[in-house]
Enzyme design. Sequence first.
Site, PDB file in Angstrom:
ATOM      1  CE  LYS A 182       2.187 -12.438   1.971  1.00 51.64           C
ATOM      2  NZ  LYS A 182       3.722 -11.043   1.806  1.00 51.64           N
ATOM      3  CB  THR A 183       0.879 -14.322   6.346  1.00 53.69           C
ATOM      4  OG1 THR A 183       1.471 -13.363   5.920  1.00 53.69           O
ATOM      5  CG2 THR A 183       1.769 -15.228   7.057  1.00 53.69           C
ATOM      6  CG  ASP A 224       5.204 -15.324   0.429  1.00 51.70           C
ATOM      7  OD1 ASP A 224       4.544 -14.370   0.009  1.00 51.70           O
ATOM      8  OD2 ASP A 224       5.207 -15.265   2.413  1.00 51.70           O
ATOM      9  CD  GLU A 225       6.989 -11.125  -0.286  1.00 54.57           C
ATOM     10  OE1 GLU A 225       6.940 -10.139  -0.746  1.00 54.57           O
ATOM     11  OE2 GLU A 225       6.712 -10.218   1.168  1.00 54.57           O
ATOM     12  CD  GLN A 258       3.876  -5.682  -1.772  1.00 51.60           C
ATOM     13  OE1 GLN A 258       5.032  -6.030  -0.648  1.00 51.60           O
ATOM     14  NE2 GLN A 258       2.440  -6.334  -1.485  1.00 51.60           N
ATOM     15  NE  ARG A 317       4.422  -3.173   3.795  1.00 51.74           N
ATOM     16  CZ  ARG A 317       3.997  -3.836   3.605  1.00 51.74           C
ATOM     17  NH1 ARG A 317       4.269  -4.392   3.886  1.00 51.74           N
ATOM     18  NH2 ARG A 317       3.043  -3.866   1.978  1.00 51.74           N
TER      19      ARG A 317
END
Length: 764
Positions: free
Chosen positions: A32-33, A219-220, A250, A601
């Site tokens: 995503k980044t 984002d998020e 998330q 993670r």
Amino acid sequence: MNLKELLNKEQYEAVVTTEGPLLILAGAGSGKTRVLTYRIAHLINDLKVYPSQILAITFTNKAAGEMRERVKALVGDEADRMWVSTFHSSCVRILRREIDKLGYEKNFSIYDTSDQKTLIKQCMKELNINEKDIEDKEIIKKISRQKDNLISPEQFKTDNEKNYRMNKIADVYLLYQKKLKSNNALDFDDLIYKTVELFRKNPDVLEFYRRKFEYILVDEYQDTNKSQYEFSRILAESHKNICVVGDDDQCIYEFRGADIRNILDFEKDYPEAKVVKLEQNYRSVGNILDAANSVISNNTDRKSKVLRTDSEAGEKVKVYRAFSDIDEGNFVANQIKRMVEEGYSNSDFAVLYRTNAQSRIFEECFVRQSIPYKLVGGLGFYDRKEIKDILAYLRLIVNFHDDISLLRIINVPKRSIGNSTIDKMQEFANSIDDCLYNVILDIENVPGIARRSITSISKFAELINSLKAKKDMMSVSELLQAILDETGYVEELKNSNEIEYQSRSENIEQLISAAVEFENSSEDKSAEAFLETVALVAAVDSMDEKSGNVVLMTFHSAKGLEFPVVFMVGMENGLFPSSLAFNNDKEMEESRRLCYVGITRARKKLFMTSAEVRRVYGRTVGYEESEFLNEIPKELKEHLNGIGKSYNSYSGGQIESKRVTYNMNNEYNNTNSIKKTNYNNSIIVADLIKNDDVKSEVKNEVKSEVKKLTNSEATIGRKIKHAKFGIGTIISINKDGRDIKLTIAFDNMGIKTFLLGLAPLELL
DNA sequence: TACGCCCCAGTTTTT
DNA sequence: CTGGGGCGTA
């Protein structure tokens, strides 16, 4: 840039769809980044969009900094002109320029949670609300929730006309806002709320920012609340070039007002929206990803999405049921040591837990085993008393309306200005509707103040005025130094005990260093700007991957990060999911998402540990293994002990060779293995691991045996050297079983406690 | 006015 | 068990 080569099909789609609303559903580790940075680079390089026209919202300052760097690498320094920051920072930046239009001054203070609490208590007192009838915590939460949802105090009051209790809370909300305004201060929630209010009330201002931010990225997105949603919606309303990235699986901040509907309903808000799903995971090995997928599949309210990977299955999820919380800590420490021997480095590991309180045991185990670690979160640097005191001076100098800061330091250091005097001044200030600072300037005319107090107060006023005069002539660090010198703060600290003096003055030095660092790295070097960065730092912002430390943090803090090896600890029903979540479906689902965040993670190895017995507020409790563990299919798990396997299969085969050759503390010394065989395997293994543990410590000791500190050398005041923490002074000695417990004040590491027999200490 | 002692509540999670 | 807050005393 050849985007097609650099990206997979979906990623490419997400990068080149620049016009109109776009929802990117990005699973964990799906690049995503990468997509976001290429998207921005594409806008700048290929479509010739000015960087200053781009607004990118990230979740933390750390993420913002990283994204800016990555874009810079692609487009060069002009990337500095983009806005990349958190919602809070972006809003502060806007408000610093425009807030006068709402009747505040531009040098407003930002109140943190504790300032907020102080002010709420003040309001409750004035409204005669008894702490026992309505707790301040409840009020704070309710008010915060209203602000998240953009509900004004007036609105809240009318909405709850019939409800006596809620009406009371509405009264506090009204008064609280009034006081915030007269203090020229905003709390965290206000930063967003007031920006939206600014936009709504000032069409010309809104128009300016709408034109400025031609392209908006968030984002998020799954963790945005109503006010943040509205902030981005209103800015994007005319051009609709809004790209949001998120993963409904998330969403872990519902407790603070995040609304998962923002992502689930994006297509309803923007019927023309395009949706791209990124389901290819590039982070984790197959088994770990499958485990994550199977856990999250137990949630009901989600967009369908299944992560897939091309990478190998990898190792199974390693499950360990410890005998006790201490055993759990040692297990993790041992595993880390073992893997470091295999070639991993300390910074490859993360220990993740549900609550900050759980960190302590791991810290203790790591200290004993000399494993370097970095604690992220917990009691933050800026929460310390001495730091808050000094910053309160700075805030008052910057914004003299700030009564909360004034009250904090008016008698710190002691100036013989007592509560009754303060009460009188406050009463008077209220009656003339002015701030305390102005009252203090004119203290002669305040009724009922004792002669002696007037002298002290005038001196205090002079002090503040003298500092205020210096504000614009000095850098922040110099100003802080001036505050320390002129207030005599450090002088007063010397009157407290030695240890406290040491650690507190050390912290103050660190604050000065932080200010110097700020001056060197930031464009705007004003005291205002410094206070702002200080107010808005997140725990993870200070994390440095290159420092070579194992990191310890909460699952929440770990959001957005990845590690080769992850330990999810305290996997017990009652802890995670917490007992509070158990009878609440919504909270259960949020916990499960948090678990999903934890699992994803991990890149290569994932450990999930729990303990049969642990101490929780001094009480010993026993929790069963977490439900979440049961939600992972058997074939993806490997039990390192207990269920289905005997300890013989445990990798440390040579354990039995050297037993108790060491002066252990009595907890383990008196137990013999015969007695223990009567219990289940896990206890035996736990015991053996203990020994393994001790062995490695014996090894450590051999290295430094020459100068090892002996019983007779351990005296109060003695200077010593610790293998990891450096030089310190012994400040207390207590008998602890067979060993001796030493409390040591280190020159640079604060105060720690050790067992003489175990700690790598030497005489200096 | 200042200090010290005692009692109680607390564990989700954070910008 | 710890820290904070409240209350009582010098």
